[in-house]
Design a protein around this motif. Structure first.
Motif, short mmCIF file in Angstrom:
data_model
loop_
_atom_site.label_atom_id
_atom_site.label_comp_id
_atom_site.label_asym_id
_atom_site.label_seq_id
_atom_site.Cartn_x
_atom_site.Cartn_y
_atom_site.Cartn_z
N ALA A 240 -28.81 28.01 8.75
CA ALA A 240 -30.06 27.88 8.02
C ALA A 240 -29.87 28.02 6.53
O ALA A 240 -30.65 27.51 5.74
CB ALA A 240 -31.06 28.95 8.52
N GLU A 241 -28.80 28.74 6.12
CA GLU A 241 -28.61 29.00 4.70
C GLU A 241 -28.34 27.75 3.89
O GLU A 241 -28.47 27.74 2.66
CB GLU A 241 -27.45 29.99 4.49
N ILE A 242 -27.92 26.64 4.52
CA ILE A 242 -27.60 25.44 3.75
C ILE A 242 -28.70 24.40 3.80
O ILE A 242 -28.52 23.28 3.36
CB ILE A 242 -26.26 24.82 4.21
N GLU A 243 -29.87 24.75 4.34
CA GLU A 243 -30.95 23.79 4.34
C GLU A 243 -31.35 23.48 2.90
O GLU A 243 -31.26 24.31 2.00
CB GLU A 243 -32.15 24.31 5.11
N GLY A 244 -31.77 22.27 2.67
CA GLY A 244 -32.18 21.87 1.32
C GLY A 244 -31.06 21.31 0.49
O GLY A 244 -31.24 21.03 -0.69
N GLN A 245 -29.86 21.08 1.07
CA GLN A 245 -28.75 20.61 0.27
C GLN A 245 -28.87 19.13 -0.09
O GLN A 245 -28.35 18.70 -1.12
CB GLN A 245 -27.43 20.85 1.03
N VAL A 246 -29.52 18.36 0.74
CA VAL A 246 -29.75 16.94 0.45
C VAL A 246 -31.22 16.62 0.72
O VAL A 246 -31.88 17.32 1.47
CB VAL A 246 -28.84 16.03 1.31
N GLU B 46 -36.99 11.37 10.53
CA GLU B 46 -36.35 12.04 9.41
C GLU B 46 -35.51 11.03 8.64
O GLU B 46 -34.68 10.32 9.21
CB GLU B 46 -35.48 13.19 9.91
N VAL B 47 -35.75 10.96 7.35
CA VAL B 47 -35.10 9.97 6.51
C VAL B 47 -34.24 10.69 5.48
O VAL B 47 -34.76 11.38 4.60
CB VAL B 47 -36.15 9.07 5.80
N LEU B 48 -32.94 10.54 5.62
CA LEU B 48 -31.99 11.09 4.66
C LEU B 48 -31.72 10.02 3.61
O LEU B 48 -31.11 9.00 3.88
CB LEU B 48 -30.68 11.47 5.37
N GLU B 49 -32.21 10.26 2.40
CA GLU B 49 -32.10 9.27 1.32
C GLU B 49 -30.89 9.57 0.46
O GLU B 49 -30.98 9.82 -0.74
CB GLU B 49 -33.40 9.26 0.51
N LEU C 267 -20.35 11.84 6.97
CA LEU C 267 -20.91 12.58 8.08
C LEU C 267 -21.17 11.71 9.30
O LEU C 267 -20.98 12.15 10.44
CB LEU C 267 -22.22 13.26 7.66
N TYR C 268 -21.62 10.46 9.08
CA TYR C 268 -22.13 9.68 10.20
C TYR C 268 -21.44 8.33 10.40
O TYR C 268 -21.72 7.66 11.38
CB TYR C 268 -23.63 9.43 10.01
N GLY C 269 -20.60 7.92 9.49
CA GLY C 269 -19.92 6.66 9.69
C GLY C 269 -20.26 5.64 8.64
O GLY C 269 -21.05 5.87 7.72
N SER C 270 -19.68 4.45 8.79
CA SER C 270 -19.59 3.50 7.69
C SER C 270 -20.92 2.96 7.22
O SER C 270 -21.10 2.73 6.03
CB SER C 270 -18.69 2.32 8.11
N ASP C 271 -21.88 2.73 8.11
CA ASP C 271 -23.09 2.03 7.70
C ASP C 271 -24.19 2.96 7.21
O ASP C 271 -25.35 2.61 7.21
CB ASP C 271 -23.63 1.14 8.82
N ALA C 272 -23.82 4.16 6.76
CA ALA C 272 -24.80 5.11 6.21
C ALA C 272 -24.72 5.15 4.69
O ALA C 272 -24.97 6.19 4.08
CB ALA C 272 -24.58 6.50 6.80
N ILE C 273 -24.39 4.03 4.05
CA ILE C 273 -24.23 4.01 2.60
C ILE C 273 -25.54 4.33 1.89
O ILE C 273 -25.56 5.11 0.93
CB ILE C 273 -23.69 2.63 2.16
N ALA C 274 -26.63 3.72 2.32
CA ALA C 274 -27.92 3.92 1.65
C ALA C 274 -28.68 5.11 2.20
O ALA C 274 -29.59 5.62 1.54
CB ALA C 274 -28.79 2.67 1.75
N GLY C 275 -28.35 5.56 3.40
CA GLY C 275 -29.06 6.68 4.00
C GLY C 275 -29.12 6.57 5.51
O GLY C 275 -28.52 5.67 6.12
N VAL C 276 -29.84 7.50 6.10
CA VAL C 276 -29.92 7.62 7.55
C VAL C 276 -31.38 7.77 7.95
O VAL C 276 -32.14 8.51 7.31
CB VAL C 276 -29.12 8.83 8.05
N VAL C 277 -31.78 7.06 9.00
CA VAL C 277 -33.09 7.26 9.62
C VAL C 277 -32.84 7.81 11.02
O VAL C 277 -32.22 7.15 11.85
CB VAL C 277 -33.89 5.94 9.69
N ASN C 278 -33.28 9.04 11.24
CA ASN C 278 -33.08 9.70 12.53
C ASN C 278 -34.44 9.83 13.21
O ASN C 278 -35.34 10.52 12.71
CB ASN C 278 -32.45 11.08 12.32
#
Length: 958
Positions: free
Chosen positions: A51-57, A161-164, A170-181
């Motif tokens: 939990a201590e690292i939440e908010g890093q991105v 959840e949208v990682l911008e 962390l997730y592989g090659s096609d996560a250049i612009a971000g991740v939609v989970n």
């Protein structure tokens, strides 16, 4: 820093584990607590459970409440309304017909909905479902590199959840612009039935839906079942004033030269005179008189003018019909307090339709179709319907014929897309000294198969036989002489039966995945900093895809957009490691400082290995102020379509710089060098462009950087005027080197004429008449794409009182730079504040939502804002609709939409909630777009014209 309201800031700034691994757990928790930990669902951003690292991105979360408030029925539509989203395909794109095949071999994706983050393209966004990769779409016209979000029923979604931020490490090659989970609903007891109905104010575009959910949770098991059906109706372009003509405010001036009566540009071999003529309306049997060389004719013809052009827009669709049915289930069982087994399955079917105007038949060297049977046509003088009395030979006296057989009806493209997904895995934990470690193993298989049936197209081989020598036609069973020389009605049902086939195309994408992950605390740092946390894992993926066009197309006999089969496969083995190192805690320098380190090594069967690192800092300065920064390197491997895509074609609306009246006098010598004669006027702005994959492509390399802060001021927490106030500011920068894409076709043509450089001109061929009859525009690794900007968000919860409680969420994205540079340094036309090629990058997009609740009542008011854009007026510069004719620029004014919703909850069974809402309350039309290829507006940026949409929803829980 206390946890924010989970409906707002907690999801906007929270950082935790991805994938389907357990949530944060204390080192001394009981076995019962550990079981609950295994049941928890994670949010997106790191592999480490701390939990201590939440908010890093920056992670933006769309809650179930947000989804319900939108009144939308597609995940893609919901995400495209986020301020950080870019232009992406959706059901407002009537994308079959002349859209053809994009250079990346993905096909047109008709009826799909995609997601674009930071304007970097949908193929640079990784889509996950419960942390597991989702299969790419099969468009029935190629092998897609993007995910079709219409394959995932919105009803099964708990939150998005949208990682911008770039996240390849962390997730592989096609996560250049971000991740939609996409997190599915799981902890559910009882049942729920939801009924939806909505339509536009004009009475069209009806959306009907029914969702059913049922779940049961026991001490050791969890079961959820969901069923969803959505039926989205059609909206025709002709029903809205803005979209009734090809380009608003210009009438039929930019219509097609392929007309129901026919356009004929021929040179009389007897007189040497060249004619550009069309039959008079209502004259189905014109007879060419060679003695009449002017435009004042009495032989049934007149000179072709812009007034004769065909208005194809009235056949287009503003919203494509789509019927989607999905069923989903997942089951979890606690084998023991520290071991859980899960299984998931989904099946989804989409049936959608696109429609284009009746397919034109273009013949002759100026046709530029890329099909030698059309471009090199020979029409016999013996054809009983040939009014000219002499052979029409593409190598001699025929320049162009454009005839649109309205007798055959509109082109209709029907898609059936089936998606199947199954996954299973084990999740567990074990003790290591005074800490708990977590592990999981997962296996998943998913397949997306699409079939498209096309009605209303033509067989060019049979057209050539029907126009040739009648004796040769008579020798072929079924062949009848063809009449393309008269007006509508002269092509008989017998002729249509000979030239009009039904075309059937298929494609498929498959993904097989196996992964294993481990996470825990390694050792305690000196002092009170805490534990060094660790995560590691392995993932294997295999991609398989193929595209099979109709045999007619493969033979080259299809009059429409040609293509060839595509197939390919590759696999990848990956390992990753991540560390979170606490530097200090409760220090004079701040509450806490954490360093995050991650790296992934990927070994692709297509090109070899690659390592991508990521570094992050999270500094909790005080209880209410957090600063963060990340730097990541990434890459994107070429997709199946990009590597193996075979020759195909798309039809682009291009302006030839060598054409009158747009010829720049300084470029005239270059045009003559290119073989364009003086006085040349481009007869048809639609130019066929040949595309295809490139097996020599290299991966894209990327660097991403984000920094910012989150501030929750103490004086605004628990105050009389504020229960909580949160500010979040993020700066982002992406730098992609060697991006995989084709040079803009218009830019390539302009650069060829300006420079005569073979780099640009070698792929462009011209007929003896000067017109472009070949255009090769292939994939390559371009120079770079660089973009940066700011996200500025505010969340304010007011204290509850007699008037109820109010909550305000205001999200803003500012794009300060976007530069796309070709391999030779040429600047691509896309940039902030500019509309080009059916997409835009607004400098500022904003969404503000005010929520109110009081006892059983709730309401919301949302405001969506898109800043001003400009575009090149092109050939429309001569019309008043071009707002700045002197500079040749058109302004797309800033646009603001207002959405409202009101709901009431009845205390019946477990709750009955009735909701009514209106999107685009003030019926705001999108600004007119002169450069957009369909319907006079940018369908990926704005709501449809005449777009006030009302809806009702009933939600019963039992």
């Amino acid at each position: 820093m206390t946890s924010p309201n989970p409906c707002r800031l907690a999801f906007a700034v929270q950082l935790s584990l991805l994938l389907a691994v357990p949530a944060v757990a204390g080192a001394q928790e009981s076995t019962e607590e550990r079981t609950r930990t295994l049941d928890a669902v994670q949010v997106t951003g790191t592999r480490i459970k701390r939990a201590e690292i939440e908010g890093q991105v920056p992670v933006h979360t769309v809650t179930r409440e947000d989804i319900d408030r939108s009144g939308l029925t597609s995940i893609g539509d919901v995400i495209q309304q986020l301020s950080g989203s870019g232009s992406a395909l959706n059901t407002k794109f009537n994308s079959s017909g002349n859209f053809g095949f994009p250079p990346d071999g993905s096909g047109v994706g008709a009826g799909s909905a995609q997601v674009d983050l930071r304007h970097l393209g949908s193929k640079r966004v990784l889509v996950l479902v419960d942390g597991i990769r989702w299969v790419n779409e099969a468009s029935a016209s190629g092998v897609g590199a993007s995910t079709d979000l219409n394959t995932i029923p919105l009803a099964i979604v708990e939150r998005i959840e949208v990682l911008e931020d770039g996240a390849s490490s962390l997730y592989g090659s096609d996560a250049i612009a971000g991740v939609v989970n996409i997190i599915t609903r799981r902890d559910f007891d009882g049942g729920q039935v939801t009924l939806n109905y909505g339509e536009f104010g004009e009475g069209d575009g009806t959306v009907k839906g029914v969702d059913f959910a049922w779940g049961r949770t026991t001490e050791r098991s969890n079961l959820f079942l969901g069923l969803s059906h959505v039926d989205q109706g059609v909206v025709y372009s002709r029903t809205r004033e803005q979209s009734r003509f090809p380009t608003p405010g210009t009438g039929v001036a930019f219509g097609s030269s392929g007309t129901p009566t026919g356009r004929f540009i021929v040179t009389d071999p007897n007189t040497g005179a060249t004619h550009d003529i069309t039959p008079n309306t209502g004259d189905s049997d014109p007879t060419y008189d060679p003695t009449q060389t002017g435009c004042d004719r009495t032989d049934g013809f007149h000179c072709f003018t812009n007034a004769d052009r065909f208005n194809f827009a009235e056949y287009n669709l503003l919203m494509t019909p789509s019927e989607r049915t999905g069923v989903f289930g997942q089951f979890r069982f606690d084998i023991s307090p520290g071991l859980q087994w899960y299984a998931k399955a989904l099946y989804n079917r989409r049936e959608s339709t696109n429609q284009a105007a009746p397919e034109p038949i273009f013949l002759g060297p100026e046709a530029g179709t890329g099909n030698p049977q059309a471009d090199g046509i020979f029409i016999s003088a013996l054809n009983p319907y040939n009014p000219f009395g002499f052979d029409l030979d593409s190598s001699d006296n025929l320049i162009l014929i454009g005839r649109r057989p309205v007798e055959g009806g509109a082109r209709v493209f029907e898609q059936e897309v089936d998606t199947a997904y199954v996954s299973t895995g084990l999740e567990g934990s074990f003790d290591v000294r005074d800490t708990i470690w977590f592990w999981d193993v997962n296996a998943a298989y998913s397949k997306n198969k699409a079939e498209q049936t096309n009605y209303g197209s033509y067989n060019i081989r049979n057209i050539a036989l029907g126009l040739g020598d009648p004796a040769a036609c008579a020798a072929v069973a079924g062949c009848v002489p063809l009449n393309i020389f008269g007006g509508p009605g002269t092509i008989t049902p017998e002729m249509l039966a000979w030239i009009q086939p039904v075309v059937h195309d298929e494609s498929e994408n498959e993904l097989t995945l196996v992964s294993a992950n481990l996470s825990g605390d390694l050792f305690r740092m000196p002092g009170e900093a805490g534990y060094v946390a660790f995560a590691a894992g392995y993932e294997y993926r295999k991609y398989e895809g193929w595209y099979q066009p109709d045999p007619l197309t493969v033979r080259g006999d299809y009059n429409g957009v040609p293509s060839l089969p595509t197939s390919g496969e590759y696999d990848v083995n990956e390992v990753f490691v991540e560390f979170n190192v606490p530097i200090f805690a409760d220090s004079p320098l701040g509450k806490r400082l954490d360093l995050n380190l991650a790296g992934r090594y990927s070994d692709y069967s297509t090109f070899g290995g690659e390592f991508t690192p990521k570094y992050g800092l999270r500094w909790q300065v005080t209880d209410d102020f957090l600063m963060r920064a990340t730097y990541a390197e990434g890459f994107r491997a070429p997709s199946i379509g990009e590597l193996f895509g075979s020759d195909s074609r798309f039809d682009a609306q291009l302006r030839d710089p060598c054409s009158e009246p747009f010829l720049d006098p300084s470029l005239e010598p270059n045009c003559r060098t290119l073989g364009v004669p003086a006085g040349y006027a481009q007869p048809n702005p639609q130019i066929s462009v040949t595309t295809g994959g490139n097996s020599e492509l290299e991966p894209e390399r990327a660097r991403s950087f984000t920094t910012g802060f989150v501030w929750s001021p103490w004086f605004a927490s628990g105050a009389s005027w504020s229960e909580r106030l949160d500010f979040e500011v993020t700066f982002y920068r992406h730098d992609i080197q060697g991006p995989i894409q084709a040079l803009s076709a218009q830019a390539q043509l302009d650069l060829c004429v300006e420079t005569l450089d073979p780099l640009y001109c070698d792929g462009i061929g011209r007929a003896a008449t000067g017109g472009i009859n070949a255009f090769n525009n292939r994939l390559t690794n371009l120079g770079s794409i660089k973009t940066d900007g700011w996200d500025v968000d505010l969340y304010w919860t007011l204290p509850a009182g007699d008037a109820g409680q109010f909550k305000l969420a205001w999200q803003n994205s500012f794009v300060t730079r976007y530069e796309a540079i070709g391999v030779a340094g040429q600047r691509q036309p896309r940039e902030p504040g500019v509309e080009v090629e059916d997409s835009a990058i607004p400098e500022w997009t904003s969404t503000a939502t005010l929520d109110w609740s009081r006892e059983a009542w709730r309401a919301s008011w949302a405001v969506r804002h898109i800043s001003e854009l400009t575009e090149d007026c092109g050939a429309a510069v001569a019309f008043p609709v071009c707002s700045d004719q002197a500079r040749g620029l058109n302004t797309l004014d800033a646009t603001t939409y207002h959405d409202v919703q009101l709901g009431y909850r009845f205390d019946w069974m477990r709750g009955l909630e009735l909701t009514a809402g209106v999107n685009n309350v003030f019926d705001k039309d999108p600004p007119i777009c002169l450069s957009c290829s369909l319907n006079g507006y940018d369908a990926s940026t704005y709501d449809i014209p005449g777009g006030r949409f009302w809806y009702l929803r009933a939600d019963l829980r039992f």
